[in-house]
Motif scaffolding. Structure first.
Motif, mmCIF file in Angstrom:
data_model
loop_
_atom_site.group_PDB
_atom_site.id
_atom_site.type_symbol
_atom_site.label_atom_id
_atom_site.label_comp_id
_atom_site.label_asym_id
_atom_site.label_seq_id
_atom_site.Cartn_x
_atom_site.Cartn_y
_atom_site.Cartn_z
ATOM 1 N N CYS A 265 0.827 -1.221 0.000
ATOM 2 C CA CYS A 265 0.000 0.000 0.000
ATOM 3 C C CYS A 265 0.847 1.250 0.000
ATOM 4 N N ASP A 266 1.911 1.243 0.818
ATOM 5 C CA ASP A 266 2.776 2.419 0.891
ATOM 6 C C ASP A 266 3.330 2.781 -0.476
ATOM 7 N N ASN A 267 3.612 1.735 -1.230
ATOM 8 C CA ASN A 267 4.221 1.996 -2.540
ATOM 9 C C ASN A 267 3.202 1.982 -3.668
ATOM 10 N N GLY A 268 1.954 1.958 -3.285
ATOM 11 C CA GLY A 268 0.887 2.041 -4.280
ATOM 12 C C GLY A 268 0.924 0.911 -5.277
ATOM 13 N N MET A 269 1.265 -0.265 -4.801
ATOM 14 C CA MET A 269 1.382 -1.367 -5.749
ATOM 15 C C MET A 269 0.138 -2.220 -5.810
ATOM 16 N N GLN A 270 -0.979 -1.679 -5.285
ATOM 17 C CA GLN A 270 -2.190 -2.489 -5.431
ATOM 18 C C GLN A 270 -2.534 -2.590 -6.906
ATOM 19 N N ASN A 271 -3.268 -3.625 -7.200
ATOM 20 C CA ASN A 271 -3.669 -3.904 -8.585
ATOM 21 C C ASN A 271 -2.496 -4.197 -9.502
ATOM 22 N N SER A 272 -1.359 -4.450 -8.916
ATOM 23 C CA SER A 272 -0.263 -4.877 -9.781
ATOM 24 C C SER A 272 0.133 -6.289 -9.403
ATOM 25 N N VAL A 273 0.824 -6.891 -10.359
ATOM 26 C CA VAL A 273 1.278 -8.256 -10.114
ATOM 27 C C VAL A 273 2.769 -8.210 -9.801
ATOM 28 N N LEU A 274 3.123 -8.869 -8.764
ATOM 29 C CA LEU A 274 4.541 -8.935 -8.402
ATOM 30 C C LEU A 274 4.966 -10.389 -8.336
ATOM 31 N N THR A 275 6.210 -10.595 -8.729
ATOM 32 C CA THR A 275 6.699 -11.957 -8.533
ATOM 33 C C THR A 275 7.107 -12.105 -7.075
ATOM 34 N N LEU A 276 7.107 -13.360 -6.680
ATOM 35 C CA LEU A 276 7.496 -13.616 -5.282
ATOM 36 C C LEU A 276 8.949 -13.216 -5.076
ATOM 37 N N PHE A 277 9.707 -13.406 -6.131
ATOM 38 C CA PHE A 277 11.129 -13.063 -6.054
ATOM 39 C C PHE A 277 11.314 -11.579 -5.765
ATOM 40 N N GLU B 62 -4.755 -13.623 1.195
ATOM 41 C CA GLU B 62 -5.780 -14.155 0.306
ATOM 42 C C GLU B 62 -7.095 -14.312 1.049
ATOM 43 N N GLY B 63 -6.967 -14.862 2.223
ATOM 44 C CA GLY B 63 -8.150 -15.059 3.037
ATOM 45 C C GLY B 63 -8.843 -13.742 3.343
ATOM 46 N N GLU B 64 -8.047 -12.698 3.410
ATOM 47 C CA GLU B 64 -8.640 -11.380 3.675
ATOM 48 C C GLU B 64 -8.983 -10.661 2.376
ATOM 49 N N ARG B 65 -8.895 -11.393 1.287
ATOM 50 C CA ARG B 65 -9.204 -10.845 -0.034
ATOM 51 C C ARG B 65 -8.339 -9.651 -0.385
ATOM 52 N N LYS B 66 -7.108 -9.712 0.091
ATOM 53 C CA LYS B 66 -6.236 -8.589 -0.235
ATOM 54 C C LYS B 66 -5.268 -8.926 -1.356
ATOM 55 N N CYS B 67 -5.241 -10.184 -1.707
ATOM 56 C CA CYS B 67 -4.350 -10.548 -2.811
ATOM 57 C C CYS B 67 -4.808 -11.844 -3.410
ATOM 58 N N GLU B 68 -4.144 -12.195 -4.509
ATOM 59 C CA GLU B 68 -4.419 -13.500 -5.085
ATOM 60 C C GLU B 68 -3.120 -14.096 -5.569
ATOM 61 N N LEU B 69 -2.861 -15.292 -5.194
ATOM 62 C CA LEU B 69 -1.603 -15.934 -5.572
ATOM 63 C C LEU B 69 -1.722 -16.535 -6.959
ATOM 64 N N ILE B 70 -0.653 -16.361 -7.709
ATOM 65 C CA ILE B 70 -0.615 -16.969 -9.041
ATOM 66 C C ILE B 70 0.586 -17.898 -9.049
ATOM 67 N N LEU B 71 0.305 -19.175 -8.920
ATOM 68 C CA LEU B 71 1.425 -20.108 -8.834
ATOM 69 C C LEU B 71 1.368 -21.083 -9.992
ATOM 70 N N SER B 72 2.404 -21.058 -10.793
ATOM 71 C CA SER B 72 2.489 -22.017 -11.894
ATOM 72 C C SER B 72 3.925 -22.512 -11.958
ATOM 73 N N ASP B 73 4.168 -23.357 -12.929
ATOM 74 C CA ASP B 73 5.521 -23.917 -12.998
ATOM 75 C C ASP B 73 6.567 -22.861 -13.311
#
Lengths: 177, 390
Positions: free
Chosen positions: A117-129, A158-169
């Motif tokens: 939130c501080d960095n205004g990165m909502q609605n963006s996708v970030l890699t875990l890395f 996720e449970g708090e509906r604050k994010c969604e994980l995208i996990l693939s190979d």
């Protein structure tokens, strides 16, 4: 991970500290001292996983100066205590490997979300890395966080509906809302 | 030959002559002596041997008390002997008087032989056996005769089974008589009680082994006699009507004896130590562990200065009633602070108490939260409880 100098508490040099005390009152004091020590040590050393079978290799559980080791069964029982407060979690049924959450998963989750939130990165996708190793997180607590722990923390969000994980190979990422 | 003694042939009171033979030679064991060709007179009390004519003249002759004869046998002449002499072998017990005038002071043999050169006319063997049975000399008991111990040494050479049986019988008779005398007079009973119990015990064990001589019934009766004897000790089961009284007196006795010792030892003594010390002090009439335990258990209710205390580990000690867990723990904690840390061996040495009690003290201190333990391959040590102190 280099060994950072932990300031050992007085108990560390006290031989009875390494013997599980039968007296209930004494024991509860002893166990709580151990709990804080473990969390502090792991935090300082960014240690996320403890394998009980190799516990003696850690100076945490083995004070060579006074030649005392904490018995592995005692380690397991203390970690079980920690898991009750959300500060540890067993990774296998045999309880050999434990994840240590010197910040609870909820705390991690909150930290990460604040950062987002501080960095205004909502609605963006970030890699875990990026989230754990990126340049902008270097001064953050959660820098260098283990992927597994990160995922668990993100699940909380996720449970708090604050994010969604995208996990693939190929990609492991997360989208924040 | 050392049982013979020089004497004059005056007959003793109640002694009478039974028979006499001529031309008798005395043998010391298997060896001939120089006493040959003499006259042999058998009386109710003794055998007299003298040179020909010496006895009738009242001159010095040899005498052998019949009391010393244990067993008689006749020796049949061997095939090679040409003489008509018949020999009678007398097996003897140990000589009773060592200072009397004797022809020979020591002898390696426990038997003698009488060699009748011309055979004997009268039934010498029969007469001698008869005399031994009747024991005329015992009507006026001589100091040497009655002690059963004198009959005790067994003849090693040539002992017949009959001989052994007879000597046992004699012992039994002597014990019998001493027992009946004792029962008649209570004060005599007191004096003879010890000896008597000793005799009775040895007899009863021997009886048990033999089995044939005495029935089960009699053994049981015998045992009950022993029980009712009341051995001399101030506090034994028999002298008291009920167990309770017995234990009360015993408790008092133990307290009186041990209180100062326990105080010296820091106020506590393990029950095993109590048992050992009490029995050592009593010497003869020992107490069983149960009796001591029961006595100790009622000490507290009797408000005696000592009481029985049981630790959680099961160890039981006798301690001063002024002592309790708290004060013990305090004292131990102070010592711990002093020394930094203690193992039970160190504490035992420091206080001069046994290991068991030292360990119990440390455990008590731990229970009260005054100490904490350090269990490692180096052993079990205790430290002051800094966990609760800080």
């Amino acid at each position: 991970m280099s060994e950072t100098e932990v300031e050992w508490p007085w108990q560390y040099a006290f031989p009875p500290f390494f013997t599980l005390q039968p007296h209930p009152e004494t024991r509860s004091k002893q166990v709580s001292a151990w709990k804080s020590l473990i969390l502090e040590y792991c935090q300082k050393n960014k240690l996320f996983i403890i394998d009980v079978r190799e516990a003696h290799q850690l100076p945490l559980f083995h004070n060579s100066a006074i030649n005392r080791k904490l018995d592995p069964t005692v380690v397991v029982s203390i970690l079980s205590e920690l898991s009750k407060s959300g500060n540890a979690g067993a990774l296998d049924k045999a309880k050999h490997r434990w994840e240590i959450y010197w910040h609870t998963l909820e705390e991690w989750a909150a930290m990460i979300y604040d950062h987002v939130c501080d960095n205004g990165m909502q609605n963006s996708v970030l890699t875990l890395f990026e989230l754990s190793q990126g340049e902008d997180v270097q001064d953050k607590e959660f820098a260098g966080i283990h992927t597994d722990v990160l995922i668990k923390a993100l699940r909380v969000l996720e449970g708090e509906r604050k994010c969604e994980l995208i996990l693939s190979d190929e990609e492991q990422g997360v989208k924040f809302f | 030959m050392n049982r013979w003694k020089y004497t004059t042939p005056l007959l003793l009171d109640n002694e009478s002559t039974l028979t006499s033979e001529k031309n008798v030679r005395l043998y010391d064991g298997d060896q001939k002596t120089s006493f040959e060709g003499g006259e042999l007179i058998i009386t109710t009390h003794r055998i007299l041997w003298g040179r020909p004519g010496a006895i009738s003249k009242g001159q010095t002759c040899l005498a052998l008390n019949l009391a010393l004869i244990v067993y008689i046998e006749e020796e049949s002449p061997s095939a090679f002997s040409f003489s008509r002499s018949r020999k009678v072998v007398l097996h003897l017990s140990e000589p009773t008087d060592y200072e009397q005038d004797k022809p020979q002071q020591t002898s390696i043999y426990n038997f003698i032989k009488l060699s009748f050169r011309e055979g004997f006319n009268s039934n010498v063997t029969g007469i001698l056996n008869d005399c031994i049975q009747r024991k005329h000399w015992e009507i006026f008991p001589q100091p040497t005769a009655v002690e059963p111990q004198k009959h005790a040494p067994q003849i090693k050479l040539r002992t017949g089974i009959v001989g052994i049986e007879r000597s046992l019988q004699e012992k039994q008779k002597a014990a019998d008589e001493s027992i009946s005398v004792a029962f008649q007079d209570l004060s005599k009973l007191m004096i003879m009680a010890k000896d008597m119990v000793q005799i009775s015990r040895t007899i009863s064990t021997k009886i048990k082994e033999r089995q044939g001589d005495i029935t089960e019934d009699e053994t049981v009766r015998f045992k009950s006699y022993l029980l009712s004897l009341g051995i001399d000790d101030p506090v034994t089961r028999n002298s008291y009507k009920t167990d309770n009284q017995y234990y009360r007196s015993l408790a008092k006795q133990i307290c009186d004896f041990l209180q100062s010792h326990i105080e010296e030892m820091g106020g506590m003594m393990a029950l095993t130590d109590v048992f050992c010390r009490i029995n050592r002090a009593r010497g003869l009439e020992l107490l069983s562990p149960e009796d001591i335990l029961n006595a100790c258990q009622i000490m507290e209710s009797m408000e005696l200065p000592l009481k029985l205390f049981e630790f959680s580990s099961g160890v039981r000690v006798l301690q001063l009633s002024t002592l309790d867990s708290e004060s013990v723990a305090e004292a131990t904690a102070i010592l711990l602070d002093d020394k930094g840390s203690l193992s039970s061996e160190e504490l035992a040495q420091a206080l001069g108490i046994s290991f068991t009690i030292a360990k119990e003290r440390l455990l008590t201190a731990e229970k009260c939260g005054k100490s904490c333990r350090d269990d490692s391959i180096e052993g079990l040590r205790f430290y002051p409880n800094r966990f609760l102190a800080e």
